[in-house]
Enzyme design. Sequence first.
Site, short mmCIF file in Angstrom:
data_model
loop_
_atom_site.label_atom_id
_atom_site.label_comp_id
_atom_site.label_asym_id
_atom_site.label_seq_id
_atom_site.Cartn_x
_atom_site.Cartn_y
_atom_site.Cartn_z
CG ASN A 177 10.12 99.36 113.22
OD1 ASN A 177 11.34 99.93 113.91
ND2 ASN A 177 9.71 98.17 114.11
NE ARG A 178 15.83 100.46 106.50
CZ ARG A 178 15.30 99.74 105.59
NH1 ARG A 178 14.73 98.43 105.75
NH2 ARG A 178 15.28 100.21 104.42
N GLY A 235 15.34 102.66 114.33
CA GLY A 235 16.41 102.76 115.18
C GLY A 235 16.53 103.81 116.22
CG PHE A 236 16.45 102.69 119.74
CD1 PHE A 236 14.98 101.96 119.63
CD2 PHE A 236 17.52 102.12 120.63
CE1 PHE A 236 15.01 100.73 120.39
CE2 PHE A 236 17.16 100.81 120.88
CZ PHE A 236 15.87 100.12 120.99
CG ASN A 260 15.42 98.25 113.66
OD1 ASN A 260 15.72 97.44 112.53
ND2 ASN A 260 14.03 98.54 114.02
CB THR A 261 20.33 99.63 118.51
OG1 THR A 261 19.12 100.46 118.25
CG2 THR A 261 21.43 100.19 119.06
CE LYS A 270 8.76 95.40 123.27
NZ LYS A 270 7.90 96.63 122.66
CB SER A 287 14.96 97.45 119.00
OG SER A 287 13.85 97.80 119.79
CG ASN A 335 11.22 94.70 120.35
OD1 ASN A 335 10.60 95.20 119.06
ND2 ASN A 335 11.89 95.30 121.35
C1 FMN Z 1 7.17 101.43 114.11
C2 FMN Z 1 7.57 100.67 115.28
C3 FMN Z 1 8.23 101.08 116.24
C4 FMN Z 1 8.71 100.61 117.10
N1 FMN Z 1 9.45 100.96 118.30
C5 FMN Z 1 9.72 100.19 119.17
C6 FMN Z 1 10.51 100.97 120.38
O1 FMN Z 1 11.10 102.18 120.17
N2 FMN Z 1 10.84 100.18 121.59
C7 FMN Z 1 10.23 99.08 121.64
O2 FMN Z 1 10.39 98.39 122.70
N3 FMN Z 1 9.53 98.29 120.67
C8 FMN Z 1 9.18 99.27 119.62
N4 FMN Z 1 8.21 98.65 118.87
C9 FMN Z 1 7.68 97.28 118.89
C10 FMN Z 1 6.46 97.24 119.55
O3 FMN Z 1 6.35 97.80 120.86
C11 FMN Z 1 5.85 95.71 119.77
O4 FMN Z 1 6.64 95.13 120.59
C12 FMN Z 1 5.86 94.91 118.43
O5 FMN Z 1 5.60 95.77 117.24
C13 FMN Z 1 4.91 93.82 118.45
O6 FMN Z 1 3.68 94.19 118.67
P1 FMN Z 1 2.44 94.28 117.48
O7 FMN Z 1 2.65 93.07 116.55
O8 FMN Z 1 1.37 94.60 118.24
O9 FMN Z 1 3.07 95.66 116.60
C14 FMN Z 1 8.12 99.36 117.49
C15 FMN Z 1 7.09 98.73 116.39
C16 FMN Z 1 6.82 99.44 115.28
C17 FMN Z 1 5.76 98.90 114.52
#
Ligand code: FMN
Length: 365
Positions: A116-117, A119-120, A185-186, A222, A183, A251
């Site tokens: 994913n990207r 971007g908050f 993506n920023t 995080k 993240s 993350n």
């Molecule tokens: C589509 C998507 C959006 C995400 N958005 C955020 C976010 O806004 N903030 C954040 O701290 N982590 C975000 N994450 C990261 C997840 O919280 C997590 O740290 C990461 O996906 C690893 O866990 P997983 O392997 O169980 O997915 C996002 C992950 C995905 C897949």
Amino acid sequence: MYKLLFNLVFKKMDPEKAHHLGFFWIRLAASVPGLKQLVRLVLAPQDRALRTTALGLDLPGPFGLGAGFDKNGVGIDGLSMLGFDFVEIGTITGEPQPGNPTPRLFRLVEDRALINRMGFNNQGSERVAARLATRVRTSSTPVVGVNIGKTKLVDEADATADYVKSTERLAAHADYLVVNVSSPNTPGLRNLQAVSTLGPLLWDVRQAADKATSHHVPLLVKIAPDLADEDIDEIADMALHLGLDGIIATNTTIGREGLKESAARIEEIGMGGLSGAPLKERSLEVLQRLRARTEGRLTLIAVGGIETADDAWERILAGADLVQGYSAFIYEGPFWMRRMHKGLSARLRASGFRSIAEAVGTAKA
Ligand SMILES: Cc1cc2nc3c(=O)[nH]c(=O)nc-3n(C[C@H](O)[C@H](O)[C@H](O)COP(=O)(O)O)c2cc1C
């Protein structure tokens, strides 16, 4: 059943549209009188043995939903209905922003992974705070973590003011607060992980949280899985020094190693954070490193590639007080938490430990 639905419907849809549709159903079910209780009965049977305390919070179990699924805090009750023991909302930025252009979410089905990207994309701290303020909090409402990040248009040099603004607005509504500096993506966000920048940032956020509330709101940071091992140690030392409450590891990664998906498709997808199964090994390593360095003095929340109760149990033994998942929820569906809880209950009983807390960090390094 969900596998069939996934293959027939979701897999053919754009992943972000599928997310919105799935989330809409969850919220709808939670809003129908009586249905929420019924669904909860089926999907979230509670085993008292899994009850645990972390960050000073009493939780029905150790398994939460990772940040990013509910960016704006619109579906907390629905997600709790599905069995998540706590829900981390966000990332929320100081100001509202649309995120990156679409498409920005991609499935790697063979790899049980996502890129994913986003971007908050979120409604901003003011609006989300107003929404959270309308929630009536009782002892039975789910524990909510609030994850904050930097507004894209704010310069890196002014990042602290943006985090502080979000903290002032959101801290009073958070059971715990997470500073997200990881993240991919920023642009420039991950530079904030440098200890020389991160220390003052976290200090200011801590002060702002203390001013905004009359009680102590736990504060965590995080981190990315792509940090060098020495940087992880430095962050752990700094967290201890600052009196932070905990660290969330990890993350998504910018790495693309070991994927089954073709190099051409990966190239075509382009930039973004990889999550899911391919992240498992590195996330576990980061956790082990943090545990070795902090020896139980910080609360550690493990996230990254957790798919099964065995994965979750492994993280707990490796030092995670709590665990989270996101990508596996997309692939496994609404019965995932039920399976995870059953598996964790079985692991706990077989282990001889009396509680999750007793099992934390007992694996031999
Ligand atoms: C589509 C998507 C959006 C995400 N958005 C955020 C976010 O806004 N903030 C954040 O701290 N982590 C975000 N994450 C990261 C997840 O919280 C997590 O740290 C990461 O996906 C690893 O866990 P997983 O392997 O169980 O997915 C996002 C992950 C995905 C897949």
